[in-house]
Design a protein around this motif. Sequence first.
Motif, PDB file in Angstrom:
ATOM      1  N   UNK A  13      52.925  32.373  41.998  1.00 13.73           N
ATOM      2  CA  UNK A  13      52.903  33.633  41.250  1.00 13.73           C
ATOM      3  C   UNK A  13      53.376  34.833  42.067  1.00 13.73           C
ATOM      4  N   UNK A  14      53.750  34.621  43.311  1.00 18.06           N
ATOM      5  CA  UNK A  14      54.129  35.747  44.150  1.00 18.06           C
ATOM      6  C   UNK A  14      52.959  36.704  44.307  1.00 18.06           C
ATOM      7  N   UNK A  15      53.259  37.982  44.362  1.00 13.97           N
ATOM      8  CA  UNK A  15      52.215  38.989  44.559  1.00 13.97           C
ATOM      9  C   UNK A  15      51.304  39.144  43.338  1.00 13.97           C
ATOM     10  N   UNK A  16      51.711  38.614  42.188  1.00 15.58           N
ATOM     11  CA  UNK A  16      50.858  38.688  40.999  1.00 15.58           C
ATOM     12  C   UNK A  16      49.532  37.978  41.227  1.00 15.58           C
ATOM     13  N   UNK A  17      49.481  37.095  42.202  1.00 12.59           N
ATOM     14  CA  UNK A  17      48.229  36.402  42.501  1.00 12.59           C
ATOM     15  C   UNK A  17      47.142  37.385  42.883  1.00 12.59           C
ATOM     16  N   UNK A  18      47.522  38.531  43.454  1.00 13.78           N
ATOM     17  CA  UNK A  18      46.532  39.534  43.868  1.00 13.78           C
ATOM     18  C   UNK A  18      45.696  40.002  42.685  1.00 13.78           C
ATOM     19  N   UNK A  19      46.334  40.239  41.568  1.00 11.32           N
ATOM     20  CA  UNK A  19      45.614  40.717  40.384  1.00 11.32           C
ATOM     21  C   UNK A  19      44.884  39.595  39.679  1.00 11.32           C
ATOM     22  N   UNK A  20      45.551  38.485  39.534  1.00 17.04           N
ATOM     23  CA  UNK A  20      45.006  37.421  38.696  1.00 17.04           C
ATOM     24  C   UNK A  20      43.875  36.668  39.368  1.00 17.04           C
ATOM     25  N   UNK A  21      44.021  36.358  40.634  1.00 20.46           N
ATOM     26  CA  UNK A  21      43.040  35.491  41.272  1.00 20.46           C
ATOM     27  C   UNK A  21      42.211  36.217  42.320  1.00 20.46           C
ATOM     28  N   UNK A  22      42.834  36.858  43.288  1.00 17.68           N
ATOM     29  CA  UNK A  22      42.082  37.432  44.400  1.00 17.68           C
ATOM     30  C   UNK A  22      41.137  38.529  43.922  1.00 17.68           C
ATOM     31  N   UNK A  23      41.650  39.544  43.227  1.00 18.25           N
ATOM     32  CA  UNK A  23      40.826  40.682  42.840  1.00 18.25           C
ATOM     33  C   UNK A  23      39.866  40.349  41.700  1.00 18.25           C
ATOM     34  N   UNK A  24      40.321  39.614  40.684  1.00 16.70           N
ATOM     35  CA  UNK A  24      39.452  39.336  39.539  1.00 16.70           C
ATOM     36  C   UNK A  24      38.383  38.301  39.823  1.00 16.70           C
ATOM     37  N   UNK A  25      38.499  37.563  40.902  1.00 16.08           N
ATOM     38  CA  UNK A  25      37.496  36.564  41.246  1.00 16.08           C
ATOM     39  C   UNK A  25      36.439  37.105  42.199  1.00 16.08           C
ATOM     40  N   UNK A  26      36.616  38.318  42.690  1.00 16.87           N
ATOM     41  CA  UNK A  26      35.736  38.866  43.719  1.00 16.87           C
ATOM     42  C   UNK A  26      34.622  39.732  43.146  1.00 16.87           C
ATOM     43  N   UNK A  27      33.456  39.641  43.795  1.00 19.73           N
ATOM     44  CA  UNK A  27      32.342  40.540  43.501  1.00 19.73           C
ATOM     45  C   UNK A  27      32.449  41.816  44.322  1.00 19.73           C
ATOM     46  N   UNK A  28      33.192  41.752  45.421  1.00 16.68           N
ATOM     47  CA  UNK A  28      33.457  42.905  46.285  1.00 16.68           C
ATOM     48  C   UNK A  28      34.768  42.625  47.012  1.00 16.68           C
ATOM     49  N   UNK A  29      35.449  43.688  47.425  1.00 12.58           N
ATOM     50  CA  UNK A  29      36.712  43.567  48.147  1.00 12.58           C
ATOM     51  C   UNK A  29      36.597  44.339  49.454  1.00 12.58           C
ATOM     52  N   UNK A  30      36.970  43.684  50.552  1.00  8.35           N
ATOM     53  CA  UNK A  30      37.069  44.349  51.852  1.00  8.35           C
ATOM     54  C   UNK A  30      38.538  44.325  52.250  1.00  8.35           C
ATOM     55  N   UNK A  31      39.111  45.509  52.486  1.00 12.74           N
ATOM     56  CA  UNK A  31      40.503  45.626  52.921  1.00 12.74           C
ATOM     57  C   UNK A  31      40.514  46.012  54.395  1.00 12.74           C
ATOM     58  N   UNK A  32      41.206  45.220  55.191  1.00 10.40           N
ATOM     59  CA  UNK A  32      41.295  45.458  56.629  1.00 10.40           C
ATOM     60  C   UNK A  32      42.751  45.682  56.979  1.00 10.40           C
ATOM     61  N   UNK A  33      43.040  46.788  57.660  1.00 12.88           N
ATOM     62  CA  UNK A  33      44.418  47.096  58.013  1.00 12.88           C
ATOM     63  C   UNK A  33      45.178  47.613  56.808  1.00 12.88           C
ATOM     64  N   UNK A  34      46.477  47.812  57.003  1.00 11.77           N
ATOM     65  CA  UNK A  34      47.221  48.397  55.901  1.00 11.77           C
ATOM     66  C   UNK A  34      48.634  47.878  55.798  1.00 11.77           C
ATOM     67  N   UNK A  35      49.022  47.557  54.593  1.00 13.15           N
ATOM     68  CA  UNK A  35      50.392  47.191  54.241  1.00 13.15           C
ATOM     69  C   UNK A  35      50.531  47.532  52.759  1.00 13.15           C
ATOM     70  N   UNK A  36      51.737  47.427  52.246  1.00 10.57           N
ATOM     71  CA  UNK A  36      51.923  47.703  50.819  1.00 10.57           C
ATOM     72  C   UNK A  36      51.154  46.705  49.967  1.00 10.57           C
ATOM     73  N   UNK A  37      51.120  45.451  50.395  1.00 12.56           N
ATOM     74  CA  UNK A  37      50.363  44.442  49.651  1.00 12.56           C
ATOM     75  C   UNK A  37      48.877  44.752  49.636  1.00 12.56           C
ATOM     76  N   UNK A  38      48.356  45.189  50.788  1.00 14.71           N
ATOM     77  CA  UNK A  38      46.941  45.558  50.872  1.00 14.71           C
ATOM     78  C   UNK A  38      46.652  46.743  49.961  1.00 14.71           C
TER      79      UNK A  38
END
Length: 167
Positions: free
Chosen positions: A82-107
């Motif tokens: 799914x390319x970067x679309x995985x961020x919305x569909x799986x990573x973010x929607x499956x989480x109870x909390x999100x921790x972002x470490x460091x910085x990039x456009x994807x982050x």
Amino acid sequence: MPLQVAVCGPRHCTEDDKSHAYEVGILLAQAGAIVICGGGTGVMAAVAAGVRAGNGLVIGVRPGNTAADASPDLSAVIVTNLGEARNAIIVVWSADAVIAIGGSWGTLSEIALAKRRGDVPVITLGSWIILDRDGNPLPESVTVASSPRQAVDLALAVRQVRHQETI
């Protein structure tokens, strides 16, 4: 059900980011949280190594059509194609909390998607701070942590809120 925490961060990161991600991984594993990450290199590999060292469970969600480039420390790999679309569909929607470490456009995109979702706490550690055009933090913006321990404690606070809602 165990708490699921997404840990986001760039594949090209600093040594501090790697160190923070590794410690976050250990702490989340020790707390019994399931960690979800992108499953690649950089922050993703460091958090996976930390979770593995803490005897926890870490799931990598890969953007391509193969698990060949996945971190060897992952407990499980989800291949999405799914390319970067995985961020919305799986990573973010499956989480109870999100921790972002460091910085990039994807982050940054993962932070924005989680904030758009609205009901998931987003904690940053050495990452993006979102400001309005006047340089002020946006209302209900991210929570900035000063250490891996604080980032994990803030993410784990979701568990207490969830417990109080069921009483």
